[in-house]
Design a protein around this motif. Structure first.
Motif, PDB file in Angstrom:
ATOM      1  N   HIS A 127       0.818  -1.219   0.000  1.00  0.00           N
ATOM      2  CA  HIS A 127       0.000   0.000   0.000  1.00  0.00           C
ATOM      3  C   HIS A 127       0.852   1.270   0.000  1.00  0.00           C
ATOM      4  CE1 HIS A 127      -3.496   2.396   0.237  1.00  0.00           C
ATOM      5  NE2 HIS A 127      -3.508   2.598   1.540  1.00  0.00           N
ATOM      6  N   ASP A 169       0.206   4.408   0.566  1.00  0.00           N
ATOM      7  CA  ASP A 169       0.072   5.328   1.705  1.00  0.00           C
ATOM      8  C   ASP A 169       0.876   4.846   2.909  1.00  0.00           C
ATOM      9  OD1 ASP A 169      -1.602   7.129   0.385  1.00  0.00           O
ATOM     10  OD2 ASP A 169      -3.348   5.883   0.775  1.00  0.00           O
ATOM     11  N   GLU A 210      -8.421  -1.026   2.296  1.00  0.00           N
ATOM     12  CA  GLU A 210      -7.637   0.208   2.443  1.00  0.00           C
ATOM     13  C   GLU A 210      -7.375   0.803   1.056  1.00  0.00           C
ATOM     14  OE1 GLU A 210      -3.753  -0.764   4.063  1.00  0.00           O
ATOM     15  OE2 GLU A 210      -3.350  -2.182   2.442  1.00  0.00           O
ATOM     16  N   LEU A 228     -12.385   0.289  -0.397  1.00  0.00           N
ATOM     17  CA  LEU A 228     -12.623   1.300   0.651  1.00  0.00           C
ATOM     18  C   LEU A 228     -13.907   2.067   0.362  1.00  0.00           C
ATOM     19  CD1 LEU A 228     -11.308   3.006   3.114  1.00  0.00           C
ATOM     20  CD2 LEU A 228     -10.631   4.566   1.331  1.00  0.00           C
ATOM     21  N   TYR A 261      -8.547  11.760  -2.846  1.00  0.00           N
ATOM     22  CA  TYR A 261      -7.326  12.558  -2.695  1.00  0.00           C
ATOM     23  C   TYR A 261      -7.262  13.656  -3.766  1.00  0.00           C
ATOM     24  CZ  TYR A 261      -5.533   8.657   0.206  1.00  0.00           C
ATOM     25  OH  TYR A 261      -5.353   7.694   1.157  1.00  0.00           O
ATOM     26  N   ASN A 274      -6.774  11.948 -10.914  1.00  0.00           N
ATOM     27  CA  ASN A 274      -5.708  10.969 -11.188  1.00  0.00           C
ATOM     28  C   ASN A 274      -6.311   9.761 -11.902  1.00  0.00           C
ATOM     29  OD1 ASN A 274      -5.258  12.556  -8.689  1.00  0.00           O
ATOM     30  ND2 ASN A 274      -3.202  11.736  -8.944  1.00  0.00           N
ATOM     31  N   ASN A 334     -10.177   8.659 -10.853  1.00  0.00           N
ATOM     32  CA  ASN A 334     -10.648   8.203  -9.532  1.00  0.00           C
ATOM     33  C   ASN A 334     -12.062   8.685  -9.246  1.00  0.00           C
ATOM     34  OD1 ASN A 334      -8.162   7.038  -9.132  1.00  0.00           O
ATOM     35  ND2 ASN A 334      -7.359   8.708  -7.883  1.00  0.00           N
ATOM     36  N   ARG A 339      -2.277  12.902  -1.618  1.00  0.00           N
ATOM     37  CA  ARG A 339      -1.155  12.022  -1.253  1.00  0.00           C
ATOM     38  C   ARG A 339       0.142  12.697  -1.702  1.00  0.00           C
ATOM     39  NH1 ARG A 339      -1.438   6.305  -4.222  1.00  0.00           N
ATOM     40  NH2 ARG A 339      -2.592   5.639  -2.399  1.00  0.00           N
ATOM     41  N   HIS A 379       1.866  12.075  -5.393  1.00  0.00           N
ATOM     42  CA  HIS A 379       0.781  11.301  -6.017  1.00  0.00           C
ATOM     43  C   HIS A 379       0.966  11.199  -7.536  1.00  0.00           C
ATOM     44  CE1 HIS A 379      -3.900  10.711  -5.913  1.00  0.00           C
ATOM     45  NE2 HIS A 379      -3.255   9.677  -6.434  1.00  0.00           N
ATOM     46  N   TYR A 399      -6.553   8.944   7.949  1.00  0.00           N
ATOM     47  CA  TYR A 399      -7.547   9.927   7.527  1.00  0.00           C
ATOM     48  C   TYR A 399      -7.892  10.933   8.610  1.00  0.00           C
ATOM     49  CZ  TYR A 399      -7.959   6.828   3.557  1.00  0.00           C
ATOM     50  OH  TYR A 399      -7.663   6.061   2.450  1.00  0.00           O
TER      51      TYR A 399
HETATM   52  P1  TYD Z   1      -4.799   2.810  -4.341  1.00  0.00           P
HETATM   53  O1  TYD Z   1      -5.987   1.912  -4.362  1.00  0.00           O
HETATM   54  O2  TYD Z   1      -4.138   3.084  -3.033  1.00  0.00           O
HETATM   55  O3  TYD Z   1      -3.761   2.227  -5.399  1.00  0.00           O
HETATM   56  P2  TYD Z   1      -2.397   2.905  -5.993  1.00  0.00           P
HETATM   57  O4  TYD Z   1      -1.995   4.022  -5.135  1.00  0.00           O
HETATM   58  O5  TYD Z   1      -1.430   1.772  -5.910  1.00  0.00           O
HETATM   59  O6  TYD Z   1      -2.730   3.310  -7.389  1.00  0.00           O
HETATM   60  O7  TYD Z   1      -5.221   4.205  -4.957  1.00  0.00           O
HETATM   61  C1  TYD Z   1      -5.810   4.290  -6.256  1.00  0.00           C
HETATM   62  C2  TYD Z   1      -6.023   5.754  -6.551  1.00  0.00           C
HETATM   63  O8  TYD Z   1      -7.027   6.246  -5.655  1.00  0.00           O
HETATM   64  C3  TYD Z   1      -4.805   6.616  -6.314  1.00  0.00           C
HETATM   65  O9  TYD Z   1      -4.781   7.653  -7.288  1.00  0.00           O
HETATM   66  C4  TYD Z   1      -5.031   7.219  -4.938  1.00  0.00           C
HETATM   67  C5  TYD Z   1      -6.533   7.330  -4.869  1.00  0.00           C
HETATM   68  N1  TYD Z   1      -7.131   7.177  -3.511  1.00  0.00           N
HETATM   69  C6  TYD Z   1      -8.051   8.127  -3.055  1.00  0.00           C
HETATM   70  O10 TYD Z   1      -8.374   9.104  -3.753  1.00  0.00           O
HETATM   71  N2  TYD Z   1      -8.602   7.957  -1.807  1.00  0.00           N
HETATM   72  C7  TYD Z   1      -8.257   6.911  -0.998  1.00  0.00           C
HETATM   73  O11 TYD Z   1      -8.767   6.832   0.147  1.00  0.00           O
HETATM   74  C8  TYD Z   1      -7.320   5.930  -1.489  1.00  0.00           C
HETATM   75  C9  TYD Z   1      -6.915   4.765  -0.655  1.00  0.00           C
HETATM   76  C10 TYD Z   1      -6.781   6.107  -2.768  1.00  0.00           C
END
Ligand code: TYD
Ligand code: NAD
Length: 340
Positions: A86, A88, A188, A193, A207, A212, A249, A273, A276, A333
């Motif tokens: 993960h 994060d 997560e 989530l 985020y 993204n 997203n 993030r 990001h 969070y």
């Molecule tokens: P994630 O599922 O953590 O996978 P990765 O970072 O490996 O791509 O995240 C997918 C996308 O979603 C990434 O652009 C970050 C975003 N995100 C959020 O906007 N909110 C959240 O709570 C999480 C966990 C991810």
């Protein structure tokens, strides 16, 4: 095949164990997993007594135990899913990622070499290539440019696997896939989530601006690709695996909200993030043309299937969300500022 699946109790690993038992019931499958917060034997409950399936509780950094297991089961093939996965968490605990993902991989590789396995497959990620602008795709020759401690640890592991091919002539492959989704995905990550929070009428954290882009791959399509590479991959080759499913997203979050009949008021933009990555997109031409892989699921079908799975398996995710995961959730969070 006498296969060691490292990290077989996690999301993709457990789907892959199910895939192997279903499509290759003659093979021995040894699931070797440390059972970190992300490892869950509930994922494998339906096959735990299957005669060709075995579970060993172990760390890929433990050489002695690995040597014993390789001998005991006469392992000839390895597929390595074991990792901290993960992004994060990697930002707050990078050292953990180096330990499991880099040192663990090197240890597992080394034992596999000493036991003269016929194939070692490393499960990697498109995140090793860094971030794309509005255009273009990652191919197998895109330079590695990881941006997070997670992706840097995965890129380091990939380079070590490559070195074992170049230096020792080990028969290795590396697969680099895009974001997976499907059953047993730990809540997560974005999709599980958002589904589970929406079902609980909790806020849905997005985020930054939510623009993204990730390239989503249904986990069963990924498992079929891994199976193909294990059987037909050419020595030393890297294969990118992607589902031709680029989505923003925010669009995914809105789709889940709509499908579950919830209110968009649950969506909250939170602070971004750090580092990001903006966009990931895979060009899977090599695995499609050389090995004949094609994804079987469209995003529209598989996301519905996934949402239905979380409705049907409420006990599975409620158990996770009521435990230790909640401490992480508060840390992750609790301090994030809402920007909208
Ligand atoms: P994630 O599922 O953590 O996978 P990765 O970072 O490996 O791509 O995240 C997918 C996308 O979603 C990434 O652009 C970050 C975003 N995100 C959020 O906007 N909110 C959240 O709570 C999480 C966990 C991810
Ligand atoms: P996950 O976090 O759900 O599962 C990881 C598993 O590895 C867990 O069962 C955990 O207990 C085990 N593990 C962790 N450290 C270990 C160690 N030191 N020794 C033995 N076992 C250990 O991860 P996932 O989403 O199933 O990802 C599997 C692999 O695929 C990872 O290597 C990840 O980097 C890669 N990958 C995942 C995605 C994705 O979208 N989930 C995308 C690209 C690549």
């Amino acid at each position: 095949m006498r296969l060691l699946v490292a990290g077989g109790a996690g999301f993709i690993g457990s789907n892959f164990v199910h895939h192997m038992i279903k499509f290759h019931p003659e093979d021995t499958v040894v699931n070797y997993d440390l059972l970190t917060y992300a490892g869950n034997l509930e994922n494998l409950k339906d096959i735990e007594d299957h005669p060709t399936y075995h579970f060993v509780h172990g760390d890929i950094r433990n050489r002695e135990l690995l040597e014993y297991v390789f001998d005991q089961f006469d392992i000839d093939t390895v597929v390595n899913f074991a990792a901290e996965s993960h992004v994060d968490r990697s930002i707050t605990e990078p050292d953990l990622f180096v330990k499991s993902n880099v040192l663990g991989t090197q240890n597992l590789l080394d034992v596999a070499k000493s036991k003269q396995v016929t194939k070692y497959l490393q499960i990697s990620t498109d995140e090793v290539y860094g971030s794309l602008g509005a255009d273009g795709f990652f191919t197998e020759t895109t330079p590695l440019a990881p941006n997070s401690p997670y992706s840097a640890s995965k890129a380091s592991a990939d380079l070590m696997v490559r070195a074992y091919y170049e230096t020792y002539g080990m028969n290795i492959n590396i697969t680099r896939c895009s974001n997976n989704y499907g059953p047993y995905h730990f809540p997560e990550k974005l999709i599980p989530l958002v589904i589970t929070n929406a079902l609980e009428d909790k806020e849905l954290p997005v985020y930054g601006d939510g623009q993204n882009i990730r390239d989503w791959l249904y986990v069963e399509d990924h498992c079929a690709a891994i199976d193909l590479v294990l059987h037909k991959g050419k020595p030393g080759e890297v294969y990118n695996v992607g589902g031709h499913n680029e989505k923003r997203n925010i669009d995914i979050v809105e789709l889940i909200v709509d499908t579950l009949g919830k209110s968009c008021d649950l969506i909250k933009h939170v602070s971004d993030r750090p580092g990001h990555d903006r966009r990931y997109a895979i060009d899977p031409t090599k695995i499609e043309t050389e090995l004949g892989w094609k994804p079987q699921y469209t995003f529209e079908t598989a996301i519905k299937k996934t949402i239905q799975w979380y409705l049907d398996y409420e006990d599975w995710w409620r158990k996770i969300k009521s435990g230790e995961y909640m401490d992480y959730y508060k840390k992750q969070y609790g301090s994030k500022s809402y920007v909208k």
